[in-house]
Design a protein around this motif. Structure first.
Motif, PDB file in Angstrom:
ATOM      1  N   TYR A 109       0.849  -1.309  -0.164  1.00 21.12           N
ATOM      2  CA  TYR A 109       0.098   0.076   0.062  1.00 21.12           C
ATOM      3  C   TYR A 109       0.772   1.116  -0.076  1.00 21.12           C
ATOM      4  N   LYS A 110       2.085   1.102   0.472  1.00 21.21           N
ATOM      5  CA  LYS A 110       3.106   2.362   0.372  1.00 21.21           C
ATOM      6  C   LYS A 110       3.790   2.684  -0.934  1.00 21.21           C
ATOM      7  N   ASN A 111       3.544   1.561  -1.965  1.00 20.07           N
ATOM      8  CA  ASN A 111       4.221   1.903  -3.174  1.00 20.07           C
ATOM      9  C   ASN A 111       3.530   2.845  -3.943  1.00 20.07           C
ATOM     10  N   PRO A 112       4.519   3.529  -4.845  1.00 20.12           N
ATOM     11  CA  PRO A 112       3.716   4.497  -5.546  1.00 20.12           C
ATOM     12  C   PRO A 112       2.702   4.147  -6.523  1.00 20.12           C
ATOM     13  N   GLU A 113       3.044   2.870  -7.042  1.00 18.49           N
ATOM     14  CA  GLU A 113       1.946   2.452  -7.979  1.00 18.49           C
ATOM     15  C   GLU A 113       0.443   2.035  -7.341  1.00 18.49           C
ATOM     16  N   SER A 114       0.618   2.136  -5.988  1.00 16.49           N
ATOM     17  CA  SER A 114      -0.566   1.894  -5.243  1.00 16.49           C
ATOM     18  C   SER A 114      -1.565   3.194  -5.045  1.00 16.49           C
ATOM     19  N   GLN A 115      -1.303   4.075  -5.664  1.00 15.26           N
ATOM     20  CA  GLN A 115      -1.947   5.446  -5.595  1.00 15.26           C
ATOM     21  C   GLN A 115      -3.355   5.261  -6.362  1.00 15.26           C
ATOM     22  N   ALA A 116      -4.521   5.812  -5.652  1.00  8.35           N
ATOM     23  CA  ALA A 116      -5.694   5.351  -6.507  1.00  8.35           C
ATOM     24  C   ALA A 116      -6.554   6.612  -6.467  1.00  8.35           C
ATOM     25  N   TYR A 117      -7.276   6.695  -7.508  1.00 13.53           N
ATOM     26  CA  TYR A 117      -8.160   7.760  -7.730  1.00 13.53           C
ATOM     27  C   TYR A 117      -9.775   7.207  -7.563  1.00 13.53           C
ATOM     28  N   ARG A 118      -9.824   5.949  -7.965  1.00  7.26           N
ATOM     29  CA  ARG A 118     -11.157   5.365  -7.751  1.00  7.26           C
ATOM     30  C   ARG A 118     -10.816   3.826  -7.706  1.00  7.26           C
ATOM     31  N   GLN A 119     -11.102   3.288  -6.265  1.00  2.00           N
ATOM     32  CA  GLN A 119     -10.596   2.048  -5.974  1.00  2.00           C
ATOM     33  C   GLN A 119     -11.754   1.418  -5.197  1.00  2.00           C
ATOM     34  N   MET A 120     -12.278   0.302  -5.550  1.00  2.00           N
ATOM     35  CA  MET A 120     -13.131  -0.732  -4.867  1.00  2.00           C
ATOM     36  C   MET A 120     -12.320  -1.278  -3.807  1.00  2.00           C
ATOM     37  N   LEU A 121     -12.659  -1.130  -2.471  1.00  2.63           N
ATOM     38  CA  LEU A 121     -12.068  -1.681  -1.309  1.00  2.63           C
ATOM     39  C   LEU A 121     -12.380  -3.131  -1.173  1.00  2.63           C
ATOM     40  N   GLN A 122     -11.462  -3.884  -0.661  1.00  2.00           N
ATOM     41  CA  GLN A 122     -11.659  -5.196  -0.212  1.00  2.00           C
ATOM     42  C   GLN A 122     -11.318  -5.332   1.461  1.00  2.00           C
ATOM     43  N   ASP A 123     -12.080  -6.361   1.894  1.00  3.01           N
ATOM     44  CA  ASP A 123     -11.617  -6.614   3.129  1.00  3.01           C
ATOM     45  C   ASP A 123     -10.055  -6.819   3.563  1.00  3.01           C
ATOM     46  N   GLY A 124      -9.691  -5.944   4.472  1.00  3.33           N
ATOM     47  CA  GLY A 124      -8.300  -6.063   4.747  1.00  3.33           C
ATOM     48  C   GLY A 124      -7.437  -5.181   4.144  1.00  3.33           C
ATOM     49  N   ASP A 125      -7.901  -4.301   3.418  1.00  6.45           N
ATOM     50  CA  ASP A 125      -7.090  -3.330   2.546  1.00  6.45           C
ATOM     51  C   ASP A 125      -6.485  -2.347   3.495  1.00  6.45           C
ATOM     52  N   TYR A 126      -5.255  -1.986   3.129  1.00  2.07           N
ATOM     53  CA  TYR A 126      -4.856  -0.639   3.928  1.00  2.07           C
ATOM     54  C   TYR A 126      -4.631   0.674   3.031  1.00  2.07           C
ATOM     55  N   LEU A 127      -5.020   1.601   3.798  1.00  4.04           N
ATOM     56  CA  LEU A 127      -4.916   2.910   3.024  1.00  4.04           C
ATOM     57  C   LEU A 127      -3.914   3.879   3.911  1.00  4.04           C
ATOM     58  N   LEU A 128      -3.080   4.733   2.856  1.00  6.23           N
ATOM     59  CA  LEU A 128      -2.110   5.675   3.524  1.00  6.23           C
ATOM     60  C   LEU A 128      -2.715   7.052   2.945  1.00  6.23           C
ATOM     61  N   VAL A 129      -2.971   7.803   4.018  1.00  8.56           N
ATOM     62  CA  VAL A 129      -3.625   9.243   3.981  1.00  8.56           C
ATOM     63  C   VAL A 129      -2.767  10.101   4.832  1.00  8.56           C
ATOM     64  N   GLY A 130      -1.813  10.780   3.718  1.00  9.54           N
ATOM     65  CA  GLY A 130      -0.655  11.621   4.417  1.00  9.54           C
ATOM     66  C   GLY A 130       0.124  10.749   5.224  1.00  9.54           C
ATOM     67  N   GLU A 131       0.205  10.942   6.399  1.00  5.05           N
ATOM     68  CA  GLU A 131       1.095  10.081   7.334  1.00  5.05           C
ATOM     69  C   GLU A 131       0.311   8.926   8.118  1.00  5.05           C
ATOM     70  N   THR A 132      -0.825   9.113   7.839  1.00  5.92           N
ATOM     71  CA  THR A 132      -1.798   8.305   8.668  1.00  5.92           C
ATOM     72  C   THR A 132      -2.201   6.967   7.822  1.00  5.92           C
ATOM     73  N   THR A 133      -2.095   5.718   8.665  1.00  6.70           N
ATOM     74  CA  THR A 133      -2.423   4.355   7.960  1.00  6.70           C
ATOM     75  C   THR A 133      -3.763   3.946   8.491  1.00  6.70           C
ATOM     76  N   LEU A 134      -4.756   3.644   7.640  1.00  7.12           N
ATOM     77  CA  LEU A 134      -5.893   3.022   8.042  1.00  7.12           C
ATOM     78  C   LEU A 134      -6.091   1.812   7.283  1.00  7.12           C
TER      79      LEU A 134
END
Length: 222
Positions: free
Chosen positions: A192-217
């Motif tokens: 999820y921290k890789n540059p190619e993981s940047q998303a503009y529209r993404q269908m979420l799956q159970d267990g996905d990680y999100l990086l928002v600024g410096e916050t991980t969800l």
């Protein structure tokens, strides 16, 4: 010779008769044994147009009849007197044809999904879980978002998650980036921290990680 000193009696003159008017005898009802009579003033005639009302002349208001009920026995309903006399049937509601399909609006299914703070500069919020709304959830730094993050590297309105439903299929949680300054990254825990993981529209799956600024969800759903 003795002197007779007896004076001769003078005949008294008869008193003149009193006038006839002075000798009028007044007779009262008391002398006759009757109660005194009181003279009443004459009854005045009523003014023109005046009608004296009596309790028996007061008009009785007409009885108000209740409107017929939409359902129930008719107005001429009565109990039959004989065993063979038919009894009228009460009207029923509108009949629905057997082949008629009634459309019942489907209820919105409940949403059981969360975003959990895994890491970030706001140490007090780590481990906190936020429930997602059944329609749309907004995430950002500014007050007024559904989820407010204490991270200055987040945009005021960073991203949103919308619930999209397709008939006959399970509801989907779709992430939309709101034009954030540092972008939104979505992927597995390893990517999820890789540059190619940047998303503009993404269908979420159970267990996905999100990086928002410096916050991980972490995204979780049932």
């Amino acid at each position: 010779m003795s002197e007779d000193r007896t004076s001769p009696m003078r005949a008294s003159k008869p008193k003149p008769d009193a006038p006839q008017g002075d000798q009028e005898t007044m007779s009262t009802d008391a002398d006759a044994g009757l109660a005194p009579t009181i003279n009443m003033p004459p009854v005045q005639a009523p003014a023109p147009g005046f009608v004296r009302a009596t309790p028996y002349e007061t008009p009785t208001p007409p009885l108000q009849q209740r409107p017929p009920a939409p359902f129930g026995p008719p107005a001429d309903y009565r109990v039959p007197f004989g065993p063979g006399e038919p009894q009228p049937q009460a009207p029923v509601g509108p009949q629905v044809p057997a082949d008629h399909t009634q459309i019942i609006s489907a209820r919105t299914p409940p949403v059981f999904a969360w975003l959990v703070v895994v890491d970030g500069p706001d140490r007090a919020s780590i481990g906190k879980a936020y429930n997602l709304h059944p329609d749309m959830t907004t995430v950002g730094r500014a007050q007024g978002n559904t989820i407010v993050l204490g991270d200055q590297t987040c945009s005021s309105q960073h991203f949103r998650i919308r619930v999209e439903r397709v008939e006959g299929e399970e509801s989907s949680f779709v992430l939309y980036d709101m034009g954030s300054r540092n972008g939104t990254f979505v992927g597995s825990k390893a990517t999820y921290k890789n540059p190619e993981s940047q998303a503009y529209r993404q269908m979420l799956q159970d267990g996905d990680y999100l990086l928002v600024g410096e916050t991980t969800l972490a995204f979780k759903r049932l």
